[in-house]
Design a protein around this motif. Structure first.
Motif, short mmCIF file in Angstrom:
data_model
loop_
_atom_site.label_atom_id
_atom_site.label_comp_id
_atom_site.label_asym_id
_atom_site.label_seq_id
_atom_site.Cartn_x
_atom_site.Cartn_y
_atom_site.Cartn_z
N ASP A 38 0.68 -1.21 0.12
CA ASP A 38 0.02 0.26 -0.07
C ASP A 38 0.82 1.07 -0.11
OD1 ASP A 38 -2.21 -1.53 1.97
OD2 ASP A 38 -2.26 -1.65 -0.03
N ALA A 39 1.75 1.21 0.66
CA ALA A 39 2.87 2.35 0.65
C ALA A 39 4.04 2.25 0.23
CB ALA A 39 2.92 2.90 2.09
N ILE A 40 4.80 3.46 -0.47
CA ILE A 40 6.00 3.22 -0.88
C ILE A 40 6.81 4.03 0.25
CG2 ILE A 40 7.63 4.12 -2.54
CD1 ILE A 40 5.43 4.20 -4.73
N PRO A 41 7.93 3.38 0.59
CA PRO A 41 8.59 3.89 1.87
C PRO A 41 9.47 5.20 1.26
CG PRO A 41 9.78 2.00 0.76
CD PRO A 41 8.45 2.08 0.25
N GLU A 42 9.37 6.25 2.21
CA GLU A 42 9.95 7.46 2.05
C GLU A 42 11.63 7.78 1.97
OE1 GLU A 42 7.87 10.42 4.35
OE2 GLU A 42 5.97 9.86 3.78
N ASP A 43 12.11 6.55 3.03
CA ASP A 43 13.58 6.54 3.02
C ASP A 43 14.11 5.50 2.36
OD1 ASP A 43 12.36 4.34 4.34
OD2 ASP A 43 13.49 4.77 6.14
N VAL A 44 13.97 5.27 1.18
CA VAL A 44 14.60 4.36 0.35
C VAL A 44 15.88 4.94 -0.07
CG1 VAL A 44 14.86 3.45 -2.13
CG2 VAL A 44 12.63 3.87 -1.11
N ASP A 45 16.95 4.34 0.49
CA ASP A 45 18.41 4.61 0.24
C ASP A 45 18.90 4.08 -0.89
OD1 ASP A 45 20.95 5.40 0.57
OD2 ASP A 45 21.43 4.23 2.27
N ILE A 46 19.14 4.94 -1.96
CA ILE A 46 19.47 4.51 -3.37
C ILE A 46 21.02 3.96 -3.14
CG2 ILE A 46 20.09 5.30 -5.58
CD1 ILE A 46 16.97 5.09 -5.02
N GLN A 47 21.71 4.37 -2.43
CA GLN A 47 23.08 4.02 -2.39
C GLN A 47 23.09 2.57 -1.83
OE1 GLN A 47 25.91 5.26 -3.60
NE2 GLN A 47 24.73 7.22 -4.31
N GLU A 48 22.50 2.28 -0.77
CA GLU A 48 22.37 0.74 -0.29
C GLU A 48 21.88 -0.27 -1.20
OE1 GLU A 48 19.88 -1.29 3.04
OE2 GLU A 48 20.47 0.65 3.76
N ILE A 49 20.85 0.34 -2.14
CA ILE A 49 20.34 -0.71 -2.90
C ILE A 49 21.11 -0.85 -4.04
CG2 ILE A 49 18.20 -0.90 -4.82
CD1 ILE A 49 16.52 0.79 -2.85
N THR A 50 21.88 0.20 -4.51
CA THR A 50 22.77 0.08 -5.59
C THR A 50 23.77 -0.81 -5.17
OG1 THR A 50 22.42 2.48 -6.32
CG2 THR A 50 24.31 1.37 -6.97
N LYS A 51 24.41 -0.79 -3.89
CA LYS A 51 25.41 -1.88 -3.52
C LYS A 51 24.77 -3.03 -3.29
CE LYS A 51 28.08 1.67 -0.82
NZ LYS A 51 28.28 1.97 0.51
N LYS A 52 23.68 -3.27 -2.97
CA LYS A 52 22.98 -4.79 -2.87
C LYS A 52 22.93 -5.39 -4.26
CE LYS A 52 20.82 -4.38 1.40
NZ LYS A 52 19.32 -4.35 1.97
N VAL A 53 22.49 -4.58 -5.29
CA VAL A 53 22.20 -4.91 -6.65
C VAL A 53 23.65 -5.42 -7.22
CG1 VAL A 53 21.42 -4.33 -9.01
CG2 VAL A 53 20.09 -3.76 -7.10
N ALA A 54 24.60 -4.46 -7.03
CA ALA A 54 25.85 -4.65 -7.64
C ALA A 54 26.57 -5.93 -6.96
CB ALA A 54 26.72 -3.46 -7.34
N GLU A 55 26.31 -6.40 -5.58
CA GLU A 55 26.76 -7.56 -5.21
C GLU A 55 26.34 -8.80 -5.84
OE1 GLU A 55 26.33 -6.97 -0.89
OE2 GLU A 55 27.97 -5.61 -0.80
N GLU A 56 24.79 -8.59 -5.91
CA GLU A 56 23.96 -9.71 -6.64
C GLU A 56 24.57 -10.14 -8.00
OE1 GLU A 56 19.84 -8.87 -6.16
OE2 GLU A 56 19.74 -8.84 -4.06
N LEU A 57 24.74 -9.00 -8.56
CA LEU A 57 24.98 -9.12 -10.01
C LEU A 57 26.57 -9.33 -10.24
CD1 LEU A 57 22.54 -6.62 -11.56
CD2 LEU A 57 22.25 -9.24 -11.54
N ASP A 58 27.25 -9.31 -9.19
CA ASP A 58 28.76 -9.33 -9.38
C ASP A 58 29.26 -8.22 -10.23
OD1 ASP A 58 31.34 -10.25 -8.51
OD2 ASP A 58 31.55 -11.42 -10.22
#
Length: 90
Positions: A38-58
């Motif tokens: 129902d709600a999109i979080p307001e505190d989405v940390d793009i840097q954190e998500i980017t690092k996680k995606v980078a780790e997942e995709l090597d």
């Protein structure tokens, strides 16, 4: 011959950038849907998500070619946004 090689490199760079964008968009969408329907979080940390995606995709975030691709994506988007915002003078 050099121009042909340059075009091939540009195509590879664009393909890599496109894949990075698509993967990131998919990851972000799945994360947002999973967190709360129902709600999109307001505190989405793009840097954190980017690092996680980078780790997942090597993905090596310090790779100069990756930075070049990201810069090209950003420049293209900014140009698109400017052209969209400019209204024709009559």
């Amino acid at each position: 011959m050099y121009a042909g090689m340059r075009m091939a490199e540009d195509k590879e760079l664009c393909d890599a950038a496109r894949k990075i964008q698509a993967t990131f968009r998919g990851h972000l969408t799945r994360k947002l849907v999973k967190d709360d329907d129902d709600a999109i979080p307001e505190d989405v940390d793009i840097q954190e998500i980017t690092k996680k995606v980078a780790e997942e995709l090597d993905i090596d975030l310090s790779d100069p070619e990756l930075n070049k691709a990201a810069t090209k994506i950003q420049a293209s988007f900014r140009g698109h946004k400017i052209r969209k915002d400019i209204t024709p003078v009559e």
